[in-house]
Enzyme design. Structure first.
Site, PDB file in Angstrom:
ATOM      1  NE  ARG A  84      -3.460   2.507   2.357  1.00 34.78           N
ATOM      2  CZ  ARG A  84      -3.477   3.450   3.289  1.00 34.78           C
ATOM      3  NH1 ARG A  84      -2.921   3.231   4.459  1.00 34.78           N
ATOM      4  NH2 ARG A  84      -4.065   4.598   3.073  1.00 34.78           N
TER       5      ARG A  84
ATOM      6  CG  HIS B 144      -1.460   8.886   2.917  1.00 32.79           C
ATOM      7  ND1 HIS B 144      -1.483   7.547   3.225  1.00 32.79           N
ATOM      8  CD2 HIS B 144      -1.188   9.508   4.090  1.00 32.79           C
ATOM      9  CE1 HIS B 144      -1.222   7.365   4.519  1.00 32.79           C
ATOM     10  NE2 HIS B 144      -1.028   8.547   5.076  1.00 32.79           N
TER      11      HIS B 144
ATOM     12  CD  GLU C 171      -5.356   7.570   9.414  1.00 31.87           C
ATOM     13  OE1 GLU C 171      -4.947   8.661   9.854  1.00 31.87           O
ATOM     14  OE2 GLU C 171      -5.053   6.474   9.911  1.00 31.87           O
TER      15      GLU C 171
ATOM     16  CG  ASN D 221      -5.506   3.471   7.978  1.00 28.12           C
ATOM     17  OD1 ASN D 221      -5.589   2.512   7.217  1.00 28.12           O
ATOM     18  ND2 ASN D 221      -5.036   4.650   7.593  1.00 28.12           N
TER      19      ASN D 221
ATOM     20  CE1 TYR E 294      -0.419   2.928  13.355  1.00 32.98           C
ATOM     21  CE2 TYR E 294      -2.428   3.927  12.495  1.00 32.98           C
ATOM     22  CZ  TYR E 294      -1.134   3.483  12.313  1.00 32.98           C
ATOM     23  OH  TYR E 294      -0.559   3.571  11.074  1.00 32.98           O
TER      24      TYR E 294
ATOM     25  CD  GLU F 290      -1.948   4.100   7.838  1.00 33.05           C
ATOM     26  OE1 GLU F 290      -1.823   4.527   9.017  1.00 33.05           O
ATOM     27  OE2 GLU F 290      -2.020   4.842   6.859  1.00 33.05           O
TER      28      GLU F 290
HETATM   29  C1  FCB Z   1      -1.777   7.408  10.382  1.00 36.78           C
HETATM   30  C2  FCB Z   1      -1.367   7.909   9.018  1.00 36.78           C
HETATM   31  C3  FCB Z   1      -0.007   7.428   8.583  1.00 36.78           C
HETATM   32  C4  FCB Z   1       0.982   7.392   9.727  1.00 36.78           C
HETATM   33  C5  FCB Z   1       0.409   6.687  10.931  1.00 36.78           C
HETATM   34  C6  FCB Z   1       1.354   6.594  12.102  1.00 36.78           C
HETATM   35  O1  FCB Z   1      -2.691   8.278  10.938  1.00 36.78           O
HETATM   36  O2  FCB Z   1      -2.288   7.510   8.050  1.00 36.78           O
HETATM   37  O3  FCB Z   1       0.403   8.234   7.506  1.00 36.78           O
HETATM   38  O4  FCB Z   1       1.422   8.651   9.998  1.00 36.78           O
HETATM   39  O5  FCB Z   1      -0.770   7.313  11.332  1.00 36.78           O
END
Ligand code: FCB
Length: 455
Positions: free
Chosen positions: A77, A121, A166, A291, A293, A353
């Site tokens: 990607r 992006h 995002e 995405n 985290y 992500e």
């Molecule tokens: C996300 C972004 C990516 C990167 C990660 C850590 O929000 O999409 O570009 O910065 O965080």
């Protein structure tokens, strides 16, 4: 040992973004982007750094492909920089810009790796920002035109595309909080930008399908399950509103033609929704990119936007923290995938992500021992596997990120890579996590119990 196995054909990948890795900021006719401008504005980026050179992938993309191969990955990607294709954000395509991506794509195909590009992006042509940027309605049509130029040129060799990366983050950080490009802090501009981005998503989706019928099109959404800070019903209601605003604001319009009901006093007039718009925002995405985290804790509280809630940092307060101060919380991935699966009748999902920042660098022997990153991935992959077992239709997983790179406002200070980048020379080398991830990809599975510190 209870090994977990992923479905046959599951795609293992890694993700990057143009401004974070390419460099070549002014080469071959590339125009200025809002990130070029923002990074060169004093005080905006930690250490005064910029993506002028970044990882120099504009010249060293073959080394990136070699890293992907070394990790046995089947999907890459990456993103396409709009100002390389249209330096001023409108008009004919710049052939040299397209050629760069053609070379990269051909190198991927030759290596048996799926090219999986994102059209936007975050690097909007600065010329469009000067005409109003994302809050300006015309930007939606500009984006659709750009998307058509790209798929006309590259759609013969790439069949799966992402429109946006995002949208919630680039609108809120860029137009609301002012901590990302273009650095504006304006409630009206933010609300309008979100609606124009929804229009852009709908228009570009239709334009791409009209240009080449066989392509599959999605978007990569920032997501995190929202959890109430306490057992109080007010916190629970606030968490649900925050889910609408942070996770669903660009997804529900696309799939249902509706905004989530997340503002306490109803839809704000500043969105400027006009007659016919809620049909135009529709985009029956072929897949949903997630995405993710961490999770988000939410407290009921008055706020300037009218959501009646506040997010308490990135994550909760129980799990360990990465160097970026984000909480490690693997259940977040399981819970979010299950919610999307329930709310949208089991859509096709790609994890686009997921990853962590740790500074671990080369030891005296040159080996990069980043066991905490292995532990992170092991936990999240086990959670992903549970979600697949429970019925989520997830087709692929992309680690953020292939190699340490320019982490937006944090500059080069946060290292998310599976490969170490020496920013003095731009040399890259796999970390232990990269070697570990390569074995997961080769075996299409992992042992969820083992310690990460040994490879
Ligand atoms: C996300 C972004 C990516 C990167 C990660 C850590 O929000 O999409 O570009 O910065 O965080």
């Amino acid at each position: 040992m209870t090994r977990i196995a992923f479905p046959q054909g599951f795609r293992w990948g890694a993700a990057t973004a143009s401004y974070q890795i390419e460099g070549g900021a002014r080469e071959d006719g590339k125009g200025e982007s809002i990130w070029d401008r923002f990074a060169h504005t004093p005080g905006k980026i930690a250490g005064g750094e910029s993506g002028d050179r970044a990882c120099d992938s504009y010249h060293r993309y073959r080394e990136d492909v070699a890293l992907l191969r070394a990790m046995n990955l089947g999907s890459y990607r990456f993103s396409i920089a709009w100002p390389r294709i249209q330096p001023e954000g409108r008009g004919a395509a710049n052939g040299a810009g397209l050629d760069y991506y053609r070379r990269l794509i051909d190198a991927l195909l030759a290596a048996g790796i799926r090219p999986f590009p994102t059209l936007y992006h975050w690097d909007l042509p600065q010329a469009l920002e000067e005409r109003g940027g994302w809050p300006e309605r015309d930007t939606a049509s500009r984006f659709a035109d750009y998307a058509v130029l790209v798929v006309r040129a590259l759609g013969d060799r790439v069949s799966e595309w992402m429109l946006l990366n995002e949208p919630a983050v680039f609108t809120q950080f860029g137009y609301g909080l002012g901590i990302h490009a273009p650095g504006r802090r304006d409630r009206t501009a933010l609300l309008r930008a979100t609606h124009v981005v929804n229009l852009a998503q709908g228009e570009a989706f239709r334009a791409i399908k009209a240009e080449r019928t066989g392509l599959r099109v999605g978007t990569a959404f920032s997501m995190a399950p929202t959890e109430p800070e306490s057992g109080k019903s007010a916190d629970a209601a606030a968490a649900e509103r925050m889910h609408g605003w942070l996770n669903d604001w660009f997804l529900r319009p696309a799939l249902r033609g509706l905004y989530p009901e997340c503002f306490e006093d109803g839809l704000p007039a500043e969105l400027d929704v006009r007659e016919g718009d809620m049909e135009r925002v529709r985009a029956p995405l072929d897949f949903i990119g997630v995405n993710l985290y961490s999770r988000m804790l939410v407290r009921a509280e008055r706020d300037a936007l009218g959501l009646g809630g506040r997010q308490l940092g990135m994550g909760g307060f129980e799990g360990p923290r990465t160097d970026f101060d984000w909480e490690v919380w693997p259940d977040a991935l399981h819970d979010m995938l299950m919610r999307v699966t329930r709310d949208y009748e089991r859509p096709v999902i790609e994890v686009t992500e997921n990853g962590c920042s740790y500074a671990d660098g080369p030891g005296p022997d040159g080996v990069i021992r980043d066991g905490r990153r292995i532990d992170f991935f092991r936990g999240y992959l086990a959670a992903l596997h549970r979600a697949i077992q429970a019925g989520a239709d997830v087709r692929g997983y992309h680690a953020w990120t292939l190699l340490d790179n320019f982490e937006w406002a944090a500059g080069f200070g946060q290292r998310f890579g599976l490969a170490w980048t020496d920013f003095a020379t731009c040399d890259r080398r796999l970390k232990q996590s990269g070697e570990w991830y390569g074995r997961v990809a080769a075996e299409n599975g992992l042992d969820p119990e083992a310690e990460g510190t040994e490879v």
